[in-house]
Structure formats: C-alpha cells, structure tokens
Design a protein around this motif. Structure first.
Motif, PDB file in Angstrom:
ATOM      1  N   ALA A  72       0.892   7.269   6.014  1.00 49.42           N
ATOM      2  CA  ALA A  72       1.727   6.688   4.874  1.00 49.42           C
ATOM      3  C   ALA A  72       2.792   6.118   5.486  1.00 49.42           C
ATOM      4  N   HIS A  73       3.472   6.434   6.927  1.00 50.55           N
ATOM      5  CA  HIS A  73       3.977   6.184   7.822  1.00 50.55           C
ATOM      6  C   HIS A  73       3.636   6.437   9.400  1.00 50.55           C
ATOM      7  N   PRO A  74       3.915   5.485  10.512  1.00 55.53           N
ATOM      8  CA  PRO A  74       4.056   6.066  11.311  1.00 55.53           C
ATOM      9  C   PRO A  74       4.540   7.384  11.885  1.00 55.53           C
ATOM     10  N   THR A 120       6.409  -0.906   1.871  1.00 54.71           N
ATOM     11  CA  THR A 120       7.145  -0.343   2.644  1.00 54.71           C
ATOM     12  C   THR A 120       7.914   0.590   1.774  1.00 54.71           C
ATOM     13  N   ASP A 121       7.038   1.519   0.824  1.00 54.11           N
ATOM     14  CA  ASP A 121       8.259   3.298   0.467  1.00 54.11           C
ATOM     15  C   ASP A 121       8.924   2.429  -0.689  1.00 54.11           C
ATOM     16  N   VAL A 122       9.107   1.147  -1.554  1.00 57.65           N
ATOM     17  CA  VAL A 122       9.603   1.312  -2.582  1.00 57.65           C
ATOM     18  C   VAL A 122       9.622   2.647  -3.596  1.00 57.65           C
ATOM     19  N   SER A 135       0.637  -1.211  -0.383  1.00 54.71           N
ATOM     20  CA  SER A 135      -0.272  -0.177  -0.106  1.00 54.71           C
ATOM     21  C   SER A 135       0.671   1.499  -0.166  1.00 54.71           C
ATOM     22  N   HIS A 136       1.775   1.097  -0.184  1.00 55.03           N
ATOM     23  CA  HIS A 136       2.782   2.228  -0.293  1.00 55.03           C
ATOM     24  C   HIS A 136       4.154   2.105  -1.238  1.00 55.03           C
ATOM     25  N   VAL A 137       4.200   2.732  -2.779  1.00 53.38           N
ATOM     26  CA  VAL A 137       5.345   2.403  -3.228  1.00 53.38           C
ATOM     27  C   VAL A 137       5.181   3.784  -4.165  1.00 53.38           C
ATOM     28  N   HIS A 138       5.864   3.940  -4.783  1.00 59.24           N
ATOM     29  CA  HIS A 138       6.688   5.166  -6.082  1.00 59.24           C
ATOM     30  C   HIS A 138       6.962   4.632  -7.532  1.00 59.24           C
ATOM     31  N   PHE A 139       6.678   5.559  -8.771  1.00 59.73           N
ATOM     32  CA  PHE A 139       6.756   4.997  -9.165  1.00 59.73           C
ATOM     33  C   PHE A 139       7.362   6.140  -9.597  1.00 59.73           C
TER      34      PHE A 139
HETATM   35 ZN   LIG Z   1       6.915   7.333  -0.071  1.00 63.63          ZN
END
Ligand SMILES: [Zn+2]
Length: 417
Positions: A259-261, A330-332, A87-91
């Motif tokens: 999106a994060h703690p 994971t913010d990948v 639920s947390h990625v970036h292209f």
């Molecule tokens: Zn992010």
C-alpha cells in the motif's frame, strides 16, 4: 398543481426513463488529442464515440458516420485518456459518515472534492468502516449519488493490540470496530464477514508504529493464513509495510500489493529485497506526497524534510526503474489534501515517464484485477471510462491533474464548472 410541482414530476420521470434509454444513447466527444493507451501512439484530432456504457469507436474528427451530438459540450476540445484508478483511498472522513442516509447531493459533493474532479473512475478503499463504505457504494450503484466505481478491502486487520499511533485521532466508534485478531481463527472470521458483506480484497497492517520508535508486528501465521484465504477466493491482499522488515514480512506472506513503499526507511533500501518484490510481482503504490504531508504535520524543518523526501523518491525510482510494478494511489481520505499534482511531479522526479504514470493509472490496475478486456484503454467495446484533460500530460506530468471531465460507464460524473 403548481408549476414547480409539475417540473418536479418531469424531473422524476426523466430520472426513471434514463437507465432504460441509456443503452441506446450514442454520442461523441471531440478531442485535440487522444491517448488510447500508454503503449500506443496518440491520435491527433479525433472523436471517442460512446454507445450506452461502452466505447463504440475512436474515429477522425471528420468521420461522417459518427454522431454530432454530445452529452457534454464542455468536455469537447481537450486531451482524452482512459479513466483513472486510484488504488489507495479511504472513506473515513466525516463527510462520508452515515452514507446510507445522508442527502445524495452532499455525498456527490464529497466524492467530487476527493475523487471525481481528479478523474478517478475507479477507486480502491483499503480500510474504512466497511458497512458505511458499502452503503455509499450501493447509493452510487442505484443512481442516487454520482461517483466512481468503489472497490473495498472492508475492515482491515491489525496486529494484536496493535492499532498504529497515526490513526489515534479517528472516531472512537470506528476504532472500536477495527479488528486486531490474536489468532488465525479470529483473523479468518474477520475475512469471512468481510467477504460475506461484499468486500473485494484484504488489507493487512503488517507492522504498526506505536510511538517511541516501537513497532507492533502481525504474527506471520496470521498474515499467511489471511493471504491464503483471500487467494482461495481469487482476491488480492494489500499490506501496509511501514519498514523494510515489514516488506520482508509481506513477501513471506505472499501479499500482492504494498500500500506504500517503505517510505522513510533508511536509505538505500536493500536492492535484494526490492528485487524480491519485483520478482514476486508484488505491486507498489507510491503515495509519495504522503511523506512531505506527514513531515509537515510533525513540524520537521523544511530543509530536512526536503532531503528525506528526495531520498525516498530516489529509492522508489530505483524500484520503478528495475521494472517493479507500480499502481497509482494517494492515500486520500487519510491524507486530507486531495490534490494529486505533487504526486505526479514526484513520480516524474523518480524517473517515471508520462506514459509510465498513465499506465499506473489505467492499464496496470486493469491487468492487476484481470479486467484488461473491459477497461484501462480506449478502444471499441471497452467500458466508456474516460478522462478529459485541459493540457497534455506528455508536456508535463502535472497535467494529469488538469481534469475537465470524468465519464464512467458512459455517464458524465464530473464536469468542471
Ligand atoms: Zn492508507
């Protein structure tokens, strides 16, 4: 016509016929164990029968009614769980640049490296160059590129003159596109454009570090108006909180997902605020591995980093233990180390059981996006989104990363070679 031309022609025909025939193809995957969902007991020795894009049945290994055929024999003999959502990625990486025109194999390769080899059949991009991400999604949709289902927040909103210091290394063309609305009207215009283009959510950078310990904050009226407009369209809002004040601002604005703690905030995180997050049913994406990744970049001595990470993991664990809703992510894309093994280990260290981690990857996101009748568990009639693991995650949560195969809507999108 040369043989190679003839072969090309055959491949082209096979490609044309595949989508039409797919509805009729029935095949089975054999497993030593199947976890249909985190809240039901596993099935020891069984088959998942797939018909077209859906699951037809879960049966015993010796069930005579099930077909012997399989699409991917390499995928037999593992541990089967439902497809994962990150639920947390970036292209935002260079490998996704010019996604409308890049060779399909290069994009499939990039998606494999970052996502499908870890079993993500659905991903939520929560800030990127919107139109590029939509071009990537279109090429997956028309079958040119193999990859996950992509949902996107499009262009995120930042505070006025408030891009955070940690994205200062991004390409100038991308930085120039990032909206920093100074008024409610400007913010609503960004949202209208996002949704008209095909965005699925809104992302607010509610508090952004500027360096020198200063933090810019999104005006409360802008955050609230953006949330109201997004909810009016029956969509959800993610916020990047940065600190406890940011969590409070997200609560005040009725944001849906953190999106994060508040990673790195002084401990303990105020229990009353964490309870408000839980009671508002605001979900939290742990992104725990991001913290050691950032501390290492800043050359923080490892003994200090270990203590800081351990403190944040403990605080996140308290939120999970009090019944706070957790969505895996994971913010990948921002984080260039894609391997989620440490994330699973840190979630376990925070006190989450293997089945709670599985829920954060499957049933919880399905319910959050009101798709629980379609996906998130393995049962007849559900989408054939399937992950095959080499080892049982109940033995060690790191085994969630031992992905052998990923299948989305009945199509094999990853096989480990
Ligand atoms: Zn992010």
């Amino acid at each position: 016509m040369s043989i190679s031309h003839f072969r090309l022609l055959l491949i082209a025909f096979a490609g044309m016929l595949a989508p039409a025939a797919q509805g009729q193809v029935t095949w089975a995957l054999e497993a030593v164990r199947i976890y249909p969902a985190p809240d039901v007991p596993p099935v020891n020795g069984g088959k998942v029968v797939v018909a077209g894009t859906r699951i037809k049945a879960i049966t015993g290994l010796s069930d005579a009614r099930t077909p012997a055929a399989t699409k991917a024999p390499e995928c037999n003999g593992g541990i089967i769980v439902a497809g994962f959502q990150n639920s947390h990625v970036h292209f935002t990486g260079d490998e996704f640049l010019d996604a409308g025109r890049q060779p399909a194999e290069a994009l499939t390769g990039a998606l494999t490296q970052m996502l499908t080899r870890y079993g993500y059949t659905t991903v939520f991009d929560i800030a990127s160059d919107r139109d590029n991400t939509l071009a990537l999604r279109a090429r997956i949709g028309n079958g040119q590129v193999r990859g996950p289902r992509i949902l996107t927040a499009g262009l995120p909103l930042f505070p006025p003159h408030g891009l955070p210091i940690y994205i200062s290394h991004f390409r100038k063309e991308l930085l120039d596109k990032l909206p920093q609305p100074a008024s409610v009207d400007e913010a609503l215009k960004v949202l209208r454009e996002n949704f008209a283009a095909g965005a699925d959510a809104t992302k607010l950078f509610i508090a952004t570090p500027q360096g020198n310990n200063s933090v810019k904050r999104m005006p409360a009226a802008i955050a609230r108006a953006a949330v109201d407009e997004t909810h009016r369209r029956a969509k959800l809002v993610f916020a990047h909180p940065t600190d406890i004040e940011g969590v409070q601002a997200a609560l005040d604005a009725h944001v849906d997902i953190l999106a994060h703690p508040p990673i790195g905030a002084p401990v303990p995180w105020p229990e009353s605020v964490m309870k408000q997050v839980r009671d508002a049913r605001m979900s939290m994406i742990p992104t725990l591995k991001l913290f050691p990744f950032e501390l290492e970049k800043e050359h923080v001595p490892s003994a200090v980093a270990d203590r800081l990470v351990s403190e944040s993991v403990t605080e996140f664990g308290k939120f999970a233990a009090m019944g706070g809703e957790v969505l895996f992510g994971t913010d990948v894309g921002y984080m260039t180390d894609y391997d989620p093994t440490l994330e699973y280990e840190l979630m376990a260290k925070a006190g989450m059981t293997p089945m709670q981690i599985l829920a954060s990857l499957t049933t919880t996101p399905a319910a959050r996006w009101k798709e629980q009748r379609r996906r998130g568990r393995l049962a007849a009639g559900m989408d054939a989104d399937i992950v095959v693991l080499d080892a049982d995650p109940a033995d060690a949560p790191r085994n969630f990363a031992s992905v052998r195969c990923a299948i989305r809507h009945g199509e094999v999108i990853y096989v480990r070679r």
